[in-house]
Write a protein that holds these residues in place. Sequence first.
Motif, PDB file in Angstrom:
ATOM      1  N   GLY A  16       1.943   5.295  -4.084  1.00 19.80           N
ATOM      2  CA  GLY A  16       0.752   5.258  -4.917  1.00 19.80           C
ATOM      3  C   GLY A  16       0.313   3.837  -5.188  1.00 19.80           C
ATOM      4  N   ARG A  17      -0.756   3.697  -5.972  1.00 22.57           N
ATOM      5  CA  ARG A  17      -1.221   2.386  -6.427  1.00 22.57           C
ATOM      6  C   ARG A  17      -0.453   2.059  -7.703  1.00 22.57           C
ATOM      7  NH1 ARG A  17      -7.344   2.225  -7.511  1.00 22.57           N
ATOM      8  NH2 ARG A  17      -6.871   0.036  -7.916  1.00 22.57           N
ATOM      9  N   HIS A  18       0.496   1.199  -7.588  1.00 22.35           N
ATOM     10  CA  HIS A  18       1.387   0.896  -8.705  1.00 22.35           C
ATOM     11  C   HIS A  18       0.982  -0.437  -9.339  1.00 22.35           C
ATOM     12  CE1 HIS A  18       3.917   4.309  -7.816  1.00 22.35           C
ATOM     13  NE2 HIS A  18       3.973   3.938  -6.542  1.00 22.35           N
ATOM     14  N   PHE A  71       2.218   1.920  -1.988  1.00 27.39           N
ATOM     15  CA  PHE A  71       3.562   1.847  -1.407  1.00 27.39           C
ATOM     16  C   PHE A  71       4.484   2.742  -2.221  1.00 27.39           C
ATOM     17  CE2 PHE A  71       3.978  -1.006  -4.942  1.00 27.39           C
ATOM     18  CZ  PHE A  71       5.326  -1.024  -5.278  1.00 27.39           C
ATOM     19  N   PRO A  72       5.617   3.166  -1.681  1.00 21.75           N
ATOM     20  CA  PRO A  72       6.577   3.982  -2.426  1.00 21.75           C
ATOM     21  C   PRO A  72       7.384   3.092  -3.381  1.00 21.75           C
ATOM     22  CG  PRO A  72       6.805   4.276  -0.041  1.00 21.75           C
ATOM     23  CD  PRO A  72       6.011   3.022  -0.267  1.00 21.75           C
ATOM     24  N   ILE A  73       7.155   3.260  -4.663  1.00 21.37           N
ATOM     25  CA  ILE A  73       7.823   2.366  -5.621  1.00 21.37           C
ATOM     26  C   ILE A  73       9.333   2.593  -5.630  1.00 21.37           C
ATOM     27  CG2 ILE A  73       7.612   3.875  -7.644  1.00 21.37           C
ATOM     28  CD1 ILE A  73       6.875   1.285  -9.235  1.00 21.37           C
ATOM     29  N   ALA A  74       9.780   3.747  -5.168  1.00 21.45           N
ATOM     30  CA  ALA A  74      11.225   3.988  -5.081  1.00 21.45           C
ATOM     31  C   ALA A  74      11.907   3.003  -4.146  1.00 21.45           C
ATOM     32  CB  ALA A  74      11.499   5.422  -4.627  1.00 21.45           C
ATOM     33  N   GLU A  75      11.137   2.376  -3.246  1.00 24.79           N
ATOM     34  CA  GLU A  75      11.723   1.388  -2.339  1.00 24.79           C
ATOM     35  C   GLU A  75      12.207   0.146  -3.080  1.00 24.79           C
ATOM     36  OE1 GLU A  75       9.158   2.482   1.693  1.00 24.79           O
ATOM     37  OE2 GLU A  75       8.925   0.527   0.749  1.00 24.79           O
ATOM     38  N   PRO A  82      18.645  -3.199   2.617  1.00 28.38           N
ATOM     39  CA  PRO A  82      17.691  -4.122   1.993  1.00 28.38           C
ATOM     40  C   PRO A  82      16.592  -3.383   1.241  1.00 28.38           C
ATOM     41  CG  PRO A  82      18.129  -4.715   4.281  1.00 28.38           C
ATOM     42  CD  PRO A  82      18.719  -3.361   4.072  1.00 28.38           C
ATOM     43  N   ALA A  83      16.267  -3.831   0.056  1.00 30.86           N
ATOM     44  CA  ALA A  83      15.166  -3.273  -0.710  1.00 30.86           C
ATOM     45  C   ALA A  83      13.860  -3.906  -0.235  1.00 30.86           C
ATOM     46  CB  ALA A  83      15.374  -3.539  -2.194  1.00 30.86           C
ATOM     47  N   ARG A  84      12.734  -3.328  -0.652  1.00 33.60           N
ATOM     48  CA  ARG A  84      11.437  -3.917  -0.321  1.00 33.60           C
ATOM     49  C   ARG A  84      11.359  -5.327  -0.891  1.00 33.60           C
ATOM     50  NH1 ARG A  84       5.830  -2.824   0.559  1.00 33.60           N
ATOM     51  NH2 ARG A  84       6.347  -0.731   1.294  1.00 33.60           N
TER      52      ARG A  84
END
Length: 241
Positions: A16-18, A71-75, A82-84
């Motif tokens: 979503g748009r976070h 983007f998927p904020i769970a990343e 590695p995290a985003r």
Amino acid sequence: MTDHHHHPSGECDTTGRHGMLLFGAGPVYLSHLPMYHCPHHFQVLLEAELPPGVLEKVTGDGLFTFDPDPFPIAELGPHDGPARTTLTGTVFRGHFERGGTPIAKGVRVTVRRVVWFRDIEDAAASGGGLPYLCFGRGEQVFLAHELTTRPNFDQVLAVRFVPGTVRTQVGHPLDDDVAELRFDQAQPVTFGRDDGIDRRLHAGEVATGSFALTRSPSFSRGFTVGVEVERELYLEIDELA
């Protein structure tokens, strides 16, 4: 930020748009503007780096926000791999959904550190005291209200530690220099009052914060310290009602 995304199984797709609050200068911090529904039910604090030329545009006392591409904020959450590490989007003077002015587009933000990440959809009530998250170092120290059960409020404050006020949990003075209180990861701190919007900290206030789970620089098991609130950077109530 009213979009909803669900997998056929019912599991939340966090794309979503976070939108995020943008504040600080060396380092810069981002605070996700959360709600209690998918895909925005995450309280996230990031230490970040802006590209050359953009940081100069976000100085001063005004409100600045960052609207990243979906983007998927769970990343950004804990992972085995590695995290985003990057986000791309538009920097706004003012709130990006409430009349803000875009001042830099296509900005690539580097995520240097995930300071805090928590799913708040089923968050429990506060365990006692008014809960905040403390992070930062040097001349840049901040508090973000820790989100628990709804209704709640999102608040970010610029603060300073009062010299000579570090104490053990039972009130014995410690020699710790407040300049040595540095938090790369957000540390829970509570204040001796009930949690609630009417009991929140205000600019100009000095209150005693209790870091029950954090060691002081002299390795005291938990400590208290005077906290002076210099400025309120952000406050949101309606989105978390």
